[in-house]
Design an enzyme around this catalytic site. Structure first.
Site, PDB file in Angstrom:
ATOM      1  N   ASP A 136       5.808  13.272  -5.759  1.00 35.63           N
ATOM      2  CA  ASP A 136       4.556  12.509  -5.735  1.00 35.63           C
ATOM      3  C   ASP A 136       3.639  13.217  -4.739  1.00 35.63           C
ATOM      4  O   ASP A 136       3.855  13.136  -3.528  1.00 35.63           O
ATOM      5  CB  ASP A 136       4.849  11.066  -5.290  1.00 35.63           C
ATOM      6  CG  ASP A 136       3.570  10.244  -5.120  1.00 35.63           C
ATOM      7  OD1 ASP A 136       2.468  10.779  -5.353  1.00 35.63           O
ATOM      8  OD2 ASP A 136       3.688   9.057  -4.749  1.00 35.63           O
TER       9      ASP A 136
ATOM     10  N   LYS B 269      -7.844  11.011  -4.322  1.00 35.10           N
ATOM     11  CA  LYS B 269      -7.886  11.489  -2.930  1.00 35.10           C
ATOM     12  C   LYS B 269      -8.388  12.926  -2.892  1.00 35.10           C
ATOM     13  O   LYS B 269      -9.417  13.207  -2.294  1.00 35.10           O
ATOM     14  CB  LYS B 269      -6.505  11.374  -2.294  1.00 35.10           C
ATOM     15  CG  LYS B 269      -6.031   9.906  -2.286  1.00 35.10           C
ATOM     16  CD  LYS B 269      -4.571   9.795  -1.966  1.00 35.10           C
ATOM     17  CE  LYS B 269      -3.922   8.537  -2.491  1.00 35.10           C
ATOM     18  NZ  LYS B 269      -4.456   7.300  -1.946  1.00 35.10           N
TER      19      LYS B 269
ATOM     20  N   TRP C 109       5.400   4.635   0.063  1.00 35.08           N
ATOM     21  CA  TRP C 109       5.298   5.161  -1.307  1.00 35.08           C
ATOM     22  C   TRP C 109       6.640   5.646  -1.812  1.00 35.08           C
ATOM     23  O   TRP C 109       7.005   5.391  -2.976  1.00 35.08           O
ATOM     24  CB  TRP C 109       4.220   6.235  -1.392  1.00 35.08           C
ATOM     25  CG  TRP C 109       2.875   5.628  -1.119  1.00 35.08           C
ATOM     26  CD1 TRP C 109       2.072   5.830  -0.037  1.00 35.08           C
ATOM     27  CD2 TRP C 109       2.205   4.631  -1.919  1.00 35.08           C
ATOM     28  NE1 TRP C 109       0.952   5.035  -0.115  1.00 35.08           N
ATOM     29  CE2 TRP C 109       1.006   4.296  -1.260  1.00 35.08           C
ATOM     30  CE3 TRP C 109       2.513   3.985  -3.116  1.00 35.08           C
ATOM     31  CZ2 TRP C 109       0.106   3.345  -1.766  1.00 35.08           C
ATOM     32  CZ3 TRP C 109       1.615   3.045  -3.625  1.00 35.08           C
ATOM     33  CH2 TRP C 109       0.430   2.734  -2.952  1.00 35.08           C
TER      34      TRP C 109
HETATM   35  C1  LIG Z   1       1.517   8.878  -1.975  1.00 33.25           C
HETATM   36  C2  LIG Z   1       0.991   7.845  -2.920  1.00 33.25           C
HETATM   37  N1  LIG Z   1       1.687   7.551  -4.035  1.00 33.25           N
HETATM   38  C3  LIG Z   1       1.268   6.634  -4.911  1.00 33.25           C
HETATM   39  C4  LIG Z   1       0.101   5.939  -4.711  1.00 33.25           C
HETATM   40  C5  LIG Z   1      -0.335   4.920  -5.717  1.00 33.25           C
HETATM   41  O1  LIG Z   1      -1.331   5.491  -6.476  1.00 33.25           O
HETATM   42  P1  LIG Z   1      -2.132   4.744  -7.629  1.00 33.25           P
HETATM   43  O2  LIG Z   1      -2.934   3.681  -6.969  1.00 33.25           O
HETATM   44  O3  LIG Z   1      -2.932   5.846  -8.223  1.00 33.25           O
HETATM   45  O4  LIG Z   1      -1.150   4.193  -8.586  1.00 33.25           O
HETATM   46  C6  LIG Z   1      -0.684   6.207  -3.578  1.00 33.25           C
HETATM   47  C7  LIG Z   1      -1.939   5.472  -3.350  1.00 33.25           C
HETATM   48  O5  LIG Z   1      -2.547   5.474  -2.327  1.00 33.25           O
HETATM   49  C8  LIG Z   1      -0.214   7.185  -2.665  1.00 33.25           C
HETATM   50  O6  LIG Z   1      -0.915   7.457  -1.555  1.00 33.25           O
END
Ligand SMILES: Cc1ncc(COP(=O)(O)O)c(C=O)c1O
Length: 359
Positions: free
Chosen positions: A171, A195, A102
């Site tokens: 994030d 989550k 991520w």
């Molecule tokens: C730490 C993190 N950032 C970003 C995301 C991406 O999120 P989204 O699918 O809501 O765009 C996730 C998805 O699992 C994540 O765990």
């Protein structure tokens, strides 16, 4: 009714009482004769839901007045673009930590908008780890510093955050509201809801208000934090049902005692699995001890064939979605706020039984 233990990394398990309340109110919301999904987002019933959702977030995060709460769409992924679009002025740079899948995605996207300094890179390290806070070297004059508080795929979590001169942007998709934080250390936090906050479809942004004022002039109106902040996330039709569910989940968390209370429970849940891993010569935790995530516990078995068998047998016993992310393999138990202690106990018992049979 039969509910399984859902270890999914997201969308993830929600509190049963929240689902039941939503079910009771689905067709006729509080005597209105309509579903919350069918009514105006500017009417009094939805208005109360919308404002309670924001107030609950304020209470849970203990937000000072100079921070605003925004509900957006597009998931955390949209934030990978919106953060630099809003906060990275032409000619300036931003610091990013690349700590896993991520962090890498956020970094890659930001590079489209300007100069990005990768100040730490642990993406490829194994066993998985994070940078030492004290080792971080920030770039003088950087517009902001970005990090990912919990790497959902790797199963690593920052245990403390750096104090930065530039605003810290984080994030927090996979550990928001799971443990106390000092929000004043951050300029901006964002998290997809699916989550720890509710269902997918809504993204939470918490922003220090002065940062919203600094928006890049070229940024389109809809993509400016200022637009949504000034209009209480009602610039256009918000994801009403997702915000309603987020309101119920945050109300549930407040009733339970808030972030301090859930943090104790989360710590205890994670410790049960990590202890089971550490006493075993059969299972191997994939994260370095001091960076282990309390939300996503990742581990390996001696062979991929055994991992496949483990996932299959656990599933037959009602413990679902234990397969690690396809990019890394292994096992991942995601145990967010709403995941019950009984489910962790069931997993630990199954791990022992499986090891006895196959170890
Ligand atoms: C730490 C993190 N950032 C970003 C995301 C991406 O999120 P989204 O699918 O809501 O765009 C996730 C998805 O699992 C994540 O765990």
């Amino acid at each position: 009714m039969s509910r399984i233990y859902n270890f999914c990394a997201g969308p993830a398990a929600m509190p049963l009482e929240v689902l039941e309340e939503a079910q009771r109110d689905l067709v006729d919301y509080k005597g209105s004769g309509m579903s919350i999904m069918e009514m105006s987002h500017r009417g009094k019933e939805y208005d109360a839901v919308h404002n309670e959702a924001g107030d609950n977030i304020r209470k849970l995060l203990k937000l000072p007045d100079n921070y605003g709460v925004i509900f957006m769409t597009g998931g955390a992924t949209a934030q990978f673009s919106l953060v630099p679009m809003n906060l990275l002025p032409a000619g300036q740079s931003a610091d990013y930590t690349n700590t896993g899948s991520w962090g890498a995605k956020a970094t890659k996207e930001a590079k489209q908008f300007g100069q990005i300094n990768v100040i730490a890179n642990t993406e490829k390290d194994f066993p998985v780890r994070l940078p030492e806070v004290a080792s971080l070297k920030f770039t003088p004059g950087a517009a902001y510093v970005h990090l990912t508080s919990n790497e959902t795929i790797a199963g690593t979590q920052w245990k403390s955050f750096p104090t930065t001169a530039a605003p810290l942007v984080c994030d927090m998709s996979s550990d928001i509201l799971s443990r106390p934080i000092d929000v004043t250390q951050f300029g901006l936090l964002y998290a997809g809801a699916q989550k720890n906050l509710g269902p997918s479809g809504v993204t939470l942004v918490v922003i220090r208000k002065d940062l919203a004022e600094k928006v890049n002039e070229k940024c389109p109106m809809f993509f400016r934090y200022k637009t949504h902040l000034d209009e209480n996330s009602l610039h256009n039709t918000p994801p009403c049902f997702a915000i309603y569910m987020l309101m119920l989940c945050t109300r549930w968390l407040l009733k339970l005692g808030g972030v301090d209370a859930i943090a104790q429970i989360n710590k205890a849940k994670a410790a049960k699995i990590y202890t089971a891993l550490d006493v075993s010569g059969f299972y191997k935790a994939t994260a370095v001890k001091e960076f282990r995530s309390d939300m996503n516990v990742t581990f390996r078995l001696p062979t991929e064939a055994l991992e496949e068998q483990f996932v299959k047998e656990a599933s037959a016993k009602g413990m679902k979605q234990l397969k690690g992310h396809r990019s890394v393999g292994g096992i991942r138990a995601s145990i967010y706020n709403a995941f019950p202690v009984a489910g962790v106990d069931a997993l630990v018992a199954f791990m022992k039984e499986f090891e006895q049979k196959n170890g």
